[in-house]
Write a protein that holds these residues in place. Sequence first.
Motif, PDB file in Angstrom:
ATOM      1  N   LYS A 199       1.179  -1.237  -0.086  1.00 16.04           N
ATOM      2  CA  LYS A 199      -0.468   0.027  -0.414  1.00 16.04           C
ATOM      3  C   LYS A 199       0.536   1.548  -0.031  1.00 16.04           C
ATOM      4  O   LYS A 199       0.374   2.040  -0.893  1.00 16.04           O
ATOM      5  CB  LYS A 199      -0.721  -0.034   1.458  1.00 16.04           C
ATOM      6  N   ARG A 200       1.956   1.073   0.712  1.00 16.50           N
ATOM      7  CA  ARG A 200       2.434   2.264   0.662  1.00 16.50           C
ATOM      8  C   ARG A 200       3.980   3.215  -0.428  1.00 16.50           C
ATOM      9  O   ARG A 200       3.514   3.708  -0.687  1.00 16.50           O
ATOM     10  CB  ARG A 200       3.978   2.564   2.082  1.00 16.50           C
ATOM     11  N   THR A 201       3.980   1.484  -1.200  1.00 12.85           N
ATOM     12  CA  THR A 201       4.660   1.864  -2.383  1.00 12.85           C
ATOM     13  C   THR A 201       3.350   2.208  -4.045  1.00 12.85           C
ATOM     14  O   THR A 201       4.031   3.057  -3.905  1.00 12.85           O
ATOM     15  CB  THR A 201       5.003   0.795  -3.040  1.00 12.85           C
ATOM     16  N   ILE A 202       2.118   1.787  -3.387  1.00 15.01           N
ATOM     17  CA  ILE A 202       1.280   2.739  -4.531  1.00 15.01           C
ATOM     18  C   ILE A 202       0.708   4.109  -4.166  1.00 15.01           C
ATOM     19  O   ILE A 202       0.660   4.596  -5.702  1.00 15.01           O
ATOM     20  CB  ILE A 202       0.069   1.696  -4.115  1.00 15.01           C
ATOM     21  N   GLU A 203       0.740   3.599  -2.551  1.00 11.50           N
ATOM     22  CA  GLU A 203       0.598   6.046  -2.183  1.00 11.50           C
ATOM     23  C   GLU A 203       1.558   6.813  -2.992  1.00 11.50           C
ATOM     24  O   GLU A 203       1.811   7.258  -3.182  1.00 11.50           O
ATOM     25  CB  GLU A 203      -0.054   5.632  -0.920  1.00 11.50           C
ATOM     26  N   ASP A 204       2.933   5.730  -2.756  1.00 10.47           N
ATOM     27  CA  ASP A 204       4.254   6.698  -3.311  1.00 10.47           C
ATOM     28  C   ASP A 204       3.730   6.727  -5.119  1.00 10.47           C
ATOM     29  O   ASP A 204       4.295   8.382  -5.215  1.00 10.47           O
ATOM     30  CB  ASP A 204       5.108   6.397  -2.866  1.00 10.47           C
ATOM     31  N   ASN A 205       3.117   5.927  -5.364  1.00 10.90           N
ATOM     32  CA  ASN A 205       3.248   6.249  -6.694  1.00 10.90           C
ATOM     33  C   ASN A 205       2.193   7.206  -7.245  1.00 10.90           C
ATOM     34  O   ASN A 205       2.192   8.268  -8.097  1.00 10.90           O
ATOM     35  CB  ASN A 205       3.118   5.016  -7.638  1.00 10.90           C
ATOM     36  N   ASN A 215      -4.234  16.530  -3.534  1.00 10.60           N
ATOM     37  CA  ASN A 215      -5.421  16.928  -2.886  1.00 10.60           C
ATOM     38  C   ASN A 215      -6.430  15.984  -3.608  1.00 10.60           C
ATOM     39  O   ASN A 215      -6.848  15.744  -2.741  1.00 10.60           O
ATOM     40  CB  ASN A 215      -5.466  17.949  -3.074  1.00 10.60           C
ATOM     41  N   LYS A 216      -6.294  15.727  -4.998  1.00  8.22           N
ATOM     42  CA  LYS A 216      -7.288  15.003  -5.600  1.00  8.22           C
ATOM     43  C   LYS A 216      -7.114  13.375  -5.249  1.00  8.22           C
ATOM     44  O   LYS A 216      -7.733  12.981  -5.750  1.00  8.22           O
ATOM     45  CB  LYS A 216      -7.246  15.521  -7.267  1.00  8.22           C
ATOM     46  N   ILE A 217      -6.327  13.001  -4.757  1.00  8.70           N
ATOM     47  CA  ILE A 217      -5.703  11.689  -4.345  1.00  8.70           C
ATOM     48  C   ILE A 217      -6.762  10.936  -3.600  1.00  8.70           C
ATOM     49  O   ILE A 217      -6.799  11.715  -2.269  1.00  8.70           O
ATOM     50  CB  ILE A 217      -4.669  11.132  -4.288  1.00  8.70           C
ATOM     51  N   ASP A 218      -7.770  10.365  -3.805  1.00 11.24           N
ATOM     52  CA  ASP A 218      -8.820   9.885  -2.776  1.00 11.24           C
ATOM     53  C   ASP A 218      -7.937   7.181  -2.249  1.00 11.24           C
ATOM     54  O   ASP A 218      -7.163   7.410  -2.965  1.00 11.24           O
ATOM     55  CB  ASP A 218      -9.529   9.532  -3.221  1.00 11.24           C
ATOM     56  N   GLU A 219      -9.147   7.825  -1.344  1.00  9.36           N
ATOM     57  CA  GLU A 219      -8.021   6.396  -0.870  1.00  9.36           C
ATOM     58  C   GLU A 219      -8.659   5.305  -1.479  1.00  9.36           C
ATOM     59  O   GLU A 219      -7.902   4.275  -1.395  1.00  9.36           O
ATOM     60  CB  GLU A 219      -8.262   6.654   0.816  1.00  9.36           C
ATOM     61  N   ARG A 220      -9.629   5.271  -1.840  1.00 11.56           N
ATOM     62  CA  ARG A 220     -10.355   4.543  -2.672  1.00 11.56           C
ATOM     63  C   ARG A 220      -9.393   3.941  -4.073  1.00 11.56           C
ATOM     64  O   ARG A 220      -9.369   3.061  -4.135  1.00 11.56           O
ATOM     65  CB  ARG A 220     -11.781   4.796  -3.007  1.00 11.56           C
ATOM     66  N   SER A 221      -9.137   4.546  -4.621  1.00 11.13           N
ATOM     67  CA  SER A 221      -8.278   4.309  -5.866  1.00 11.13           C
ATOM     68  C   SER A 221      -6.659   3.815  -5.313  1.00 11.13           C
ATOM     69  O   SER A 221      -6.953   2.175  -6.161  1.00 11.13           O
ATOM     70  CB  SER A 221      -7.893   5.938  -6.720  1.00 11.13           C
ATOM     71  N   LEU A 302      -7.956   9.925 -14.671  1.00 11.22           N
ATOM     72  CA  LEU A 302      -8.262  10.137 -13.346  1.00 11.22           C
ATOM     73  C   LEU A 302      -8.729  11.413 -12.107  1.00 11.22           C
ATOM     74  O   LEU A 302      -8.822  12.060 -11.920  1.00 11.22           O
ATOM     75  CB  LEU A 302      -7.829   9.442 -12.530  1.00 11.22           C
ATOM     76  N   GLU A 303      -7.497  12.455 -12.993  1.00 10.81           N
ATOM     77  CA  GLU A 303      -6.625  13.424 -12.379  1.00 10.81           C
ATOM     78  C   GLU A 303      -7.293  14.231 -12.612  1.00 10.81           C
ATOM     79  O   GLU A 303      -8.584  15.377 -11.826  1.00 10.81           O
ATOM     80  CB  GLU A 303      -5.320  13.838 -12.331  1.00 10.81           C
ATOM     81  N   MET A 304      -7.983  14.692 -14.280  1.00 12.52           N
ATOM     82  CA  MET A 304      -8.865  15.733 -14.774  1.00 12.52           C
ATOM     83  C   MET A 304     -10.258  14.877 -15.702  1.00 12.52           C
ATOM     84  O   MET A 304      -9.256  15.538 -16.847  1.00 12.52           O
ATOM     85  CB  MET A 304      -7.792  16.515 -15.095  1.00 12.52           C
ATOM     86  N   PRO A 305     -11.325  14.172 -15.232  1.00 18.87           N
ATOM     87  CA  PRO A 305     -11.486  13.302 -16.209  1.00 18.87           C
ATOM     88  C   PRO A 305     -12.521  13.931 -17.460  1.00 18.87           C
ATOM     89  O   PRO A 305     -12.454  13.640 -18.372  1.00 18.87           O
ATOM     90  CB  PRO A 305     -12.441  12.764 -15.405  1.00 18.87           C
ATOM     91  N   ASP A 306     -12.896  15.584 -16.775  1.00 20.73           N
ATOM     92  CA  ASP A 306     -13.347  16.005 -18.150  1.00 20.73           C
ATOM     93  C   ASP A 306     -12.528  16.806 -18.796  1.00 20.73           C
ATOM     94  O   ASP A 306     -13.178  16.244 -20.081  1.00 20.73           O
ATOM     95  CB  ASP A 306     -14.326  17.597 -16.899  1.00 20.73           C
ATOM     96  N   LYS A 307     -11.731  17.027 -18.620  1.00 16.55           N
ATOM     97  CA  LYS A 307     -10.379  17.397 -19.405  1.00 16.55           C
ATOM     98  C   LYS A 307      -9.763  16.662 -20.419  1.00 16.55           C
ATOM     99  O   LYS A 307      -9.990  16.700 -21.377  1.00 16.55           O
ATOM    100  CB  LYS A 307      -9.611  18.553 -19.189  1.00 16.55           C
ATOM    101  N   PHE A 308     -10.019  15.301 -19.544  1.00 13.65           N
ATOM    102  CA  PHE A 308      -9.513  13.967 -20.588  1.00 13.65           C
ATOM    103  C   PHE A 308     -10.618  13.660 -21.696  1.00 13.65           C
ATOM    104  O   PHE A 308     -10.469  13.884 -22.803  1.00 13.65           O
ATOM    105  CB  PHE A 308      -9.340  13.002 -19.471  1.00 13.65           C
TER     106      PHE A 308
END
Length: 320
Positions: A199-205, A215-221, A302-308
């Motif tokens: 989990k920590r290495t994934i959080e770092d990624n 601030n856009k990173i969510d725990e669920r992802s 994931l970070e800017m879905p509308d723009k994407f």
Amino acid sequence: MGWKKRLTSCVLLSGTSIGIIHVVNRLVHHISTIDNLLFYKDEQYYEWRFGRIFYTKQGEGSPLLLIHDLNVTSSAYEWNKIVDALSQTNTVYTIDLLGCGRSAKPNLTYTNYLYVQLITDFIKHIIGKKTDVICTGESGSFVLMACANDNTVINKVIMVNPQSLITLAKIPTKRTKMVRHIINTPIIGTFIYNILINKRTIEDNFRFRYYYDQNKIDERSILAYFEASHKYNTRSKYLYSSIKSRYSNANIIHCLKEINNSIFIIVGNSNPENTLVASQYQNQLPSIEIVEINKTKHLPQLEMPDKFVEQVEILFEIDG
């Protein structure tokens, strides 16, 4: 102490250590999958010759296939923020690649051409017609190879932050082959994999590679990526060992010179390396169009879905 006693002590200590490691491995698997975040009520499976392939289908219109990054933590979850929007105008398919997420994870060598065959077969047998494709990272390499191998399956392609052509050209060595053998061992290899993919290495990624705005990173992802990497008794380690051993690499420069597809690259320009890599592709195939999304890194979907989605509609000429 006689040699028999020393041997007995050594055997007991080794057996105890292996037993403890096995318990730890089982505990990691339980913790990572307990929330079942990857559950999808309308899941479907393609019975491919190398294993069951999880996929989803929704919407109506011309087909659009979304292929996540070739990474043991990745799955179709990568697209969960844009599927609904795209399905308003297209029949949208998402897929978990072999060795990833909810798909089968057999003990075999995962090569680039294996995925070329998977994508080609999936399009022919499930989609049934030529399709547009959006793919992330290293997955772009086998999508381009599929275009070169069979021009009847893929139409337009959007690559999101594709892998460096220099990195893709690297081949397996004796050292990388040894790494694969070690990670593929039943208990010790699984333990090493659990240490490397946690989990920590994934959080770092997510903090340093995937997202620009933390601030856009969510725990669920993060938890969904963690679950994907350990689902089915951590058998993603076989894909991981193949990637680390460079078996999934392929020199695709010749493909770029042969294909006639319309190719686009979406870049998260907050990582300067992404722009440099996109230029590598454009240098080989000048017709490639590069679009940058500001204030994003590896996963703008994931970070800017509308723009994407806005860029996808422009590049694929979708009438929203």
